[in-house]
Write a protein that holds these residues in place. Structure first.
Motif, PDB file in Angstrom:
ATOM      1  N   PRO A   1      30.853 -31.810 -19.691  1.00  0.00           N
ATOM      2  CA  PRO A   1      29.910 -31.222 -19.956  1.00  0.00           C
ATOM      3  C   PRO A   1      29.258 -30.285 -18.150  1.00  0.00           C
ATOM      4  O   PRO A   1      29.255 -29.236 -18.134  1.00  0.00           O
ATOM      5  CB  PRO A   1      28.522 -32.108 -19.901  1.00  0.00           C
TER       6      PRO A   1
ATOM      7  N   GLU B   1      31.433 -27.040 -18.111  1.00  0.00           N
ATOM      8  CA  GLU B   1      31.270 -26.416 -18.953  1.00  0.00           C
ATOM      9  C   GLU B   1      29.740 -25.643 -18.085  1.00  0.00           C
ATOM     10  O   GLU B   1      29.452 -24.974 -17.913  1.00  0.00           O
ATOM     11  CB  GLU B   1      30.895 -26.374 -20.322  1.00  0.00           C
ATOM     12  N   LEU B   2      29.040 -26.532 -17.675  1.00  0.00           N
ATOM     13  CA  LEU B   2      27.540 -26.274 -16.996  1.00  0.00           C
ATOM     14  C   LEU B   2      28.588 -24.855 -15.463  1.00  0.00           C
ATOM     15  O   LEU B   2      28.047 -24.060 -15.594  1.00  0.00           O
ATOM     16  CB  LEU B   2      26.584 -27.269 -16.133  1.00  0.00           C
TER      17      LEU B   2
ATOM     18  N   SER C   1      23.740 -21.938 -23.741  1.00  0.00           N
ATOM     19  CA  SER C   1      24.778 -23.217 -23.303  1.00  0.00           C
ATOM     20  C   SER C   1      23.927 -23.876 -21.977  1.00  0.00           C
ATOM     21  O   SER C   1      24.956 -25.693 -21.964  1.00  0.00           O
ATOM     22  CB  SER C   1      26.134 -21.877 -23.068  1.00  0.00           C
TER      23      SER C   1
ATOM     24  N   SER D   1      24.516 -28.004 -22.109  1.00  0.00           N
ATOM     25  CA  SER D   1      25.388 -28.721 -20.819  1.00  0.00           C
ATOM     26  C   SER D   1      24.496 -29.636 -20.508  1.00  0.00           C
ATOM     27  O   SER D   1      25.027 -31.111 -20.236  1.00  0.00           O
ATOM     28  CB  SER D   1      26.815 -28.238 -20.151  1.00  0.00           C
TER      29      SER D   1
END
Length: 86
Positions: free
Chosen positions: A2, A5-6, A76, A80
């Protein structure tokens, strides 16, 4: 994962915040939000994040209709952060 992705979503949001079609106050709002999110992602202890997720959700509601791409990116980021336990 995560965290990766963050960071990717924050990079995308920074690019979207530079869009000249955004009103100056929208750009300023996103820039402030990005700064807060980057600071939060750099900290190990996420317990001190307080209203960060709430503010993010308010921003999502603000942008999702007029700027759907920004809204998707904010969603999103929220996912995350939730995965990270914020």
């Amino acid at each position: 994962m995560p965290t990766h992705e963050l960071r990717t979503s924050l990079t995308t949001l920074r690019e979207q915040a530079a869009d000249p079609s955004l009103a100056p106050q929208e750009r300023a709002h996103l820039t402030d939000l990005i700064t807060r999110l980057e600071a939060a992602s750099a900290r190990e202890d996420h317990g001190a994040e307080g209203g960060l997720l709430e503010g993010l959700n308010q921003s999502l509601a603000r942008f999702e209709v007029a700027h759907p791409r920004i809204g998707a990116t904010l969603n999103s980021i929220a996912q995350s952060l939730t995965s990270m336990g914020v």
